[in-house]
Design a protein around this motif. Structure first.
Motif, short mmCIF file in Angstrom:
data_model
loop_
_atom_site.label_atom_id
_atom_site.label_comp_id
_atom_site.label_asym_id
_atom_site.label_seq_id
_atom_site.Cartn_x
_atom_site.Cartn_y
_atom_site.Cartn_z
N VAL A 52 0.85 -1.19 0.00
CA VAL A 52 0.00 0.00 0.00
C VAL A 52 0.89 1.24 0.00
O VAL A 52 1.92 1.27 0.69
CB VAL A 52 -0.95 0.01 1.22
CG1 VAL A 52 -1.85 1.25 1.19
CG2 VAL A 52 -1.77 -1.25 1.28
N LEU A 53 0.50 2.27 -0.81
CA LEU A 53 1.21 3.53 -0.91
C LEU A 53 0.23 4.67 -0.67
O LEU A 53 -0.97 4.55 -0.99
CB LEU A 53 1.87 3.71 -2.29
CG LEU A 53 2.77 2.60 -2.83
CD1 LEU A 53 1.94 1.53 -3.54
CD2 LEU A 53 3.79 3.19 -3.80
N VAL A 54 0.74 5.77 -0.15
CA VAL A 54 -0.08 6.97 -0.04
C VAL A 54 0.20 7.86 -1.25
O VAL A 54 1.31 7.83 -1.82
CB VAL A 54 0.23 7.72 1.28
CG1 VAL A 54 1.65 8.27 1.28
CG2 VAL A 54 -0.77 8.84 1.50
N TYR A 55 -0.80 8.64 -1.73
CA TYR A 55 -0.57 9.50 -2.90
C TYR A 55 -1.18 10.88 -2.66
O TYR A 55 -2.12 11.05 -1.87
CB TYR A 55 -1.13 8.87 -4.17
CG TYR A 55 -2.62 8.87 -4.29
CD1 TYR A 55 -3.30 9.92 -4.90
CD2 TYR A 55 -3.37 7.78 -3.81
CE1 TYR A 55 -4.68 9.89 -5.02
CE2 TYR A 55 -4.74 7.76 -3.92
CZ TYR A 55 -5.39 8.83 -4.53
OH TYR A 55 -6.76 8.83 -4.66
N ASN A 56 -0.61 11.86 -3.38
CA ASN A 56 -1.17 13.22 -3.47
C ASN A 56 -1.12 13.66 -4.93
O ASN A 56 -0.88 12.83 -5.82
CB ASN A 56 -0.45 14.19 -2.53
CG ASN A 56 1.04 14.33 -2.87
OD1 ASN A 56 1.47 13.95 -3.96
ND2 ASN A 56 1.82 14.86 -1.94
N SER A 57 -1.33 14.97 -5.21
CA SER A 57 -1.40 15.42 -6.60
C SER A 57 -0.06 15.31 -7.32
O SER A 57 0.01 15.33 -8.55
CB SER A 57 -1.87 16.88 -6.66
OG SER A 57 -0.94 17.73 -6.01
N ALA A 58 1.07 15.17 -6.55
CA ALA A 58 2.39 15.07 -7.19
C ALA A 58 2.75 13.62 -7.50
O ALA A 58 3.64 13.38 -8.31
CB ALA A 58 3.46 15.69 -6.28
N GLY A 59 2.11 12.67 -6.88
CA GLY A 59 2.41 11.27 -7.14
C GLY A 59 2.27 10.42 -5.89
O GLY A 59 1.65 10.83 -4.90
N THR A 60 2.89 9.22 -5.93
CA THR A 60 2.79 8.29 -4.82
C THR A 60 4.08 8.30 -4.00
O THR A 60 5.16 8.62 -4.49
CB THR A 60 2.53 6.87 -5.34
OG1 THR A 60 3.57 6.52 -6.26
CG2 THR A 60 1.19 6.78 -6.02
#
Length: 1041
Positions: free
Chosen positions: A888-896
């Motif tokens: 599992v990875l966390v992501y935002n608007s810039a990527g993971t």
């Protein structure tokens, strides 16, 4: 004289002399009138074995003969000539430029005269080849503008142009306005070059003639675009400019060309400086070529092309002057005129420049001499003689064209003759009135006329007048005037007379005249009119308003005749309007006399439109209006209201004024609270106690003066972008808030709680974003941002402060404590411990689950993203009994961010793929008992833990489900002999197995479905039916057998 006497003996045959001496017989012959005239032709130069036909056909009696002129010289048509006559048409065989080019005219002749056709020009079209020499290559830097010269070869007439890129038919396209091909010069213009514009370009020219088309293209021009990693931006620069003065022809289409260099590519828009841009220009209002079709004089004026982009603007202006071909306003008509009299003919033509008018007789030019006077459009011939008979033409011409008008003149000579126009046999007249008796024999020259009653010769007296043209008037008639009256006519060719009888009748009188009336708009009124008359004659009534006869028979109108006796002619006016006010005249008429009486109708209503509206004293936010009072329509004007609209609103709305309430005696007011640098039109509406009137004509459009902006831009925000960037965005200012040209934006921004603001100017009204780059910017750093607008008059106020973050960076932490659990053979559930927002380098959007099978690479993993911050998700569509790796990875608007430690999970074994077998049922009243065999799972299948029975009654949409641990079920039957639809399947930890489906009804008794094989079943009783898997499921409990 002897010849004239012979002609007189011919009685009805009235001769006149024509060119050539033949006799033109009146009433039988007619001079030529063109039905078809030659038209100009462009013939391809060098075309072998061709021919040109110039048409000429005229209607005439007797039939016309034809001949032709070229450049004023007669065309000779003989057997060995290349000219041939077919009827009146001229055929030119194998035309050649040096021999046959010129202006051709046809002459049509019969014994009544000759007429000359319009001129038809035979010209020769050609298009030479481009020079064979190679064209010089051109180099341009990316982002700059350039043009390629066509170097058009010699040609006639005008050409059309296209350009080819590398290979035919790969034509150069506009590409969002970057490319433009001038149809004036043929040159190819490029607003802003790009690297992929490199290539070989060919200029293709095409000529269209009446019978053929020809095209040719130039040698290749190599264009090389030098790439630039950061192309320089530039403001628009108009390089294709239409002339400062364009002369165009009314009724035709004119085109203005305008194109600009610039990076980014400029957009174009057109406007009419001294008026509104004609709506007929359509989509060309924002294209490089402004096309104005069907030109009128209203289209004259100054036109402006504006090129604009985020880097600035450029404009160019020029005037269109409309001219016109000649057009007849008044022409002469065929005339029969007596010998020795005077002829006056007038022709009037409009055109710009003003046309010159000349005259022809039988195809030959007329000038002032002897008895003939020619004064531009006026022809006068004194003391007409027989040789003046013939065909006449007036010719109007200016530099744009020539038009012809024809008429035939016949000079008459004849002894007096009453056979065609005798004195009326019975002339009724009213007692006390007057009577007119006419005497109009045919005679040339004009005869001497006199009247007699019986043997008494009538002379002028107090009651009798004999005019010089033979009209007998008798006034104050009495019964004693009844009797026979004879007119005598005499000229030097002979005598004649004609007699009529005068009958005296009772006079017509108005017995009840209409009365004046005063009403309000929308009311009804009746105007009375009664009369007495001679009982031997019919009486009719007519009404007129201000001297114009009213049509009382037209349906659905305001006027109606009141039905009644013959002697009553009342007029009813229904729903009277302001236009119905005026003087009404009732006329009671018989065939011998009439009586009239009048009354005035006043219609009171709202005021008429004010006039003479002009705009004065134009400021930034106000203008002064002046007008003249319109008609008050008999009710004093109480107040005025001013309406206005801007270029961005087609609807009229009430404007604020100073004074706020404009009194009825005012003729000026100031309109306030306008927006600077906006085009406005205004109307004035007057009102009184009866309502508001029609608005005045709109004022001429006026633009308020420029001023600094007064409002701040809206939509301030931003965020996102690449590393070390702060992106600020906003909504472009609408035209009505710009307040002037030279428009742009001023941005101020600072880090949150920092002491200093950074300021930057962004030119161009279309700008919507600004990117600030700084290598020291930390990710997702908060900035305070504000914006204001500026123009050449100053700066506006700042907006409210908005909070905008710099670009995010990928998260640097990963979720922990990953857990994956198999739910079925095809589904797993994944859970994790959430990541704290403070370590997300931005706004945490959600989590990404990656999963792959044991022998696959992690790079090929399938991915599922959550749409929010949940810490649990279900993954479906997996393979049964298979080991999966999960991270599992966390992501935002810039990527993971980085992946979590991986975990593994094995999906459950699959459920049995066989449906329950040997299904049987038995109905008992309102219940049915269903039984089936147990499904035994294989080693590679999950164990059966129970059964699901899904059922619904016929006509129901909800599907009910019963979870059973045993192999039978007892179900209720519908009350109305309907069906029960059933679906039976096994289930276990691997999921649901294959289903068996049956239909049972109340009267189906006992039945059994025996399993035939793994894929199908055998039906012995009832009906087999497939249930939709999409139906809703509702869990219920029933008793177990």
């Amino acid at each position: 004289m002897r010849f004239l006497l012979i002609l007189l003996a011919l009685n009805s045959l009235e001769p006149c002399l024509a060119a050539g001496g033949d006799v033109c017989v009146s009433g039988h012959d007619s001079g030529p009138v063109f039905e078809e005239q030659p038209s100009s032709v462009i013939y391809p130069e060098g075309l072998p074995e061709g021919k040109v036909t110039l048409n000429c056909q005229a209607r005439a009696s007797p039939a016309a003969s034809y001949r032709w002129r070229v450049n004023g010289t007669d065309v000779v048509t003989v057997e060995d000539s290349h000219y041939t006559m077919v009827a009146g048409n001229l055929v030119i065989n194998n035309p050649q430029h040096g021999r046959d080019a010129g202006s051709y005219q046809c002459l049509a002749t019969n014994r009544c005269g000759t007429i000359l056709s319009r001129a038809a020009n035979l010209k020769f079209g050609y298009l030479h080849d481009f020079p064979s020499e190679s064209r010089s290559p051109q180099t341009v830097y990316e982002g700059t503008g350039t043009f390629l010269t066509c170097q058009v070869p010699a040609h006639y007439p005008a050409l059309s142009y296209r350009w080819i890129l590398n290979d035919f038919p790969s034509f150069v396209q506009p590409d969002g306005g970057r490319w433009f091909v001038s149809q004036v010069t043929g040159n190819l213009y490029l607003a802003s070059a790009r690297a992929n514009d490199t290539g070989n370009y060919f200029c293709l020219t095409t000529i269209n003639m009446d019978i053929s088309t020809k095209s040719t293209f130039s040698k290749a021009i190599q264009l090389t675009v030098q790439p630039d990693a950061n192309p320089r931006k530039s403001a628009p620069n108009i390089r294709v400019r239409f002339p400062s003065e364009t002369y165009a022809l009314a009724g035709h289409t004119t085109q203005l060309e305008c194109f600009a260099y610039g990076n980014p590519t400029p957009k174009l828009r057109w406007r009419k400086v001294d008026g509104l841009l004609p709506s007929k220009v359509g989509g060309t209002a924002d294209s490089p070529i402004l096309a104005i079709p069907d030109l009128t004089f209203d289209d004259e004026g100054i036109y402006e092309c504006e090129a604009y982009s985020s880097e600035g603007r450029d404009t160019h202006q020029g005037r269109i002057s409309v001219q016109a071909q000649p057009e007849w306003l008044q022409v002469m008509s065929d005339s029969e005129v007596e010998i020795s009299s005077e002829l006056n003919w007038r022709c009037v033509a409009a055109g710009k420049p003003r046309p010159i008018i000349r005259w022809l007789r039988n195809g030959l030019s007329l000038s002032t001499q002897d008895r003939t006077e020619v004064n531009n459009g006026h022809l006068k011939i004194n003391n007409l003689a027989l040789e003046d008979s013939g065909m006449y033409q007036c010719v109007a011409e200016n530099k744009h064209g020539t038009i012809y008008s024809n008429a035939e003149l016949r000079v008459q000579v004849q002894a007096p003759d009453f056979r065609l126009n005798p004195v009326r046999k019975l002339v009724p007249a009213a007692r006390g009135g007057q009577v007119k008796m006419e005497c109009k024999p045919r005679a040339a020259p004009k005869p001497t006329l006199f009247w007699s009653r019986g043997t008494e010769l009538l002379t002028n007296s107090s009651r009798v007048t004999v005019t010089s043209d033979g009209v007998l008037w008798i006034y104050n008639i009495s019964r004693a005037d009844e009797g026979k009256y004879t007119c005598f006519a005499e000229n030097y060719l002979g005598k004649a007379n004609s007699t009529g009888h005068l009958s005296v009748r009772d006079a017509t009188k108005i017995t009840l005249a209409p009365s004046n009336a005063d009403i309000n708009q929308g009311e009804n009124v009746t105007l009375q009119c009664h009369a007495s008359h001679d009982p031997t004659m019919d009486l009719t009534f007519t009404w007129s308003l201000n001297g114009v006869l009213l049509d009382l028979e037209e349906p659905n109108r305001h006027y109606h005749r009141v039905e009644g006796k013959e002697t009553i002619g009342d007029l009813a006016i229904v729903n009277a309007q302001l236009s119905h006010a005026g003087t009404y005249t009732c006329s009671a008429q018989t065939v011998v006399d009439s009586a009239v009486a009048s009354a005035r109708l006043v219609v009171r209503g709202p005021p008429g439109p004010p006039g003479g509206l002009v705009v004065k004293s134009v400021n930034e936010t106000s203008v002064e209006l002046r007008w003249s009072r319109g008609y008050d329509n008999h009710s004093p004007i109480g107040k005025y209201v001013i309406m206005g609209r801007s270029e961005h609103s087609h609807d009229w709305k009430r404007m604020r004024t100073d004074p706020a309430n404009i009194e009825g005696n005012a003729e000026s007011a100031r309109v306030i609270d306008l927006r600077p640098w906006m085009d406005y039109e205004f109307q004035v509406i007057a009102s009184n106690i009866l309502g508001s009137g029609e608005p005045s004509m709109p004022s001429q459009p006026v633009r308020t003066k420029q001023a600094a902006p007064t409002v701040a831009p809206s939509g301030l925000g931003g965020g996102g972008g690449d590393r070390n960037e702060l992106i600020i965005t906003w909504t472009p200012m609408a035209r009505e808030y710009q307040n002037g040209d030279g428009f742009g934006y001023i941005l101020a921004f600072q880090k949150l709680e920092a002491p200093m603001w950074m300021m930057v100017r962004v030119p161009g009204v279309e700008s919507t974003r600004y990117v600030y780059t700084n290598q020291s910017l930390s990710p997702y750093c908060p900035f305070e941002v504000k914006i204001k607008a500026y123009n050449r008059k100053g700066e506006g106020p700042f907006s409210q402060i908005a909070l905008v973050h710099s670009a995010e960076e990928e998260p640097t932490v990963s979720p922990r404590r990953i857990n994956a659990t198999a739910l079925t053979a095809f589904d797993i559930q994944v859970s994790w411990e959430p990541v704290q927002h403070v370590s997300a380098n931005g706004v945490l959007r959600g989590y990404e689950i990656r999963y792959w099978r044991q022998h696959e690479r992690e790079a090929a993993a399938d991915r599922v993203r959550t749409a929010g911050l949940e810490n649990m998700a279900r993954v479906s569509g997996l393979r049964p009994n298979t080991l999966y790796h999960v991270t599992v990875l966390v992501y935002n608007s810039a990527g993971t961010g980085p992946p979590s430690p991986r975990t593994t999970v094995i999906t459950k074994k699959p459920p049995p793929n066989r449906p329950p077998g040997n299904v049987s049922w038995k109905t008992d009243g309102s219940w049915v008992t269903v039984r089936w065999d147990h499904v035994k799972s294989m080693d590679n299948e999950s164990a059966v833990q129970g059964y699901k029975v899904l059922y619904k009654h016929e006509g129901q949409s909800a599907l009910k489900v019963l979870d059973k641990g045993k192999t039978s079920v007892n179900l209720p039957l519908p009350k109305d002999n309907g069906y029960v639809f059933l679906e039976i399947r096994s289930w276990g930890e691997g999921g649901d197995g294959a289903a068996h489906e049956i239909i049972v009804s109340r009267d189906s008794g006992t039945g059994m479905m025996v399993q035939k094989n793994k894929a199908g079943v055998h039906q012995s009783h009832g009906t087999y039916h497939l249930l939709s898997a999409a139906l809703a499921l509702t869990l219920i409990g029933l008793s177990v057998l």
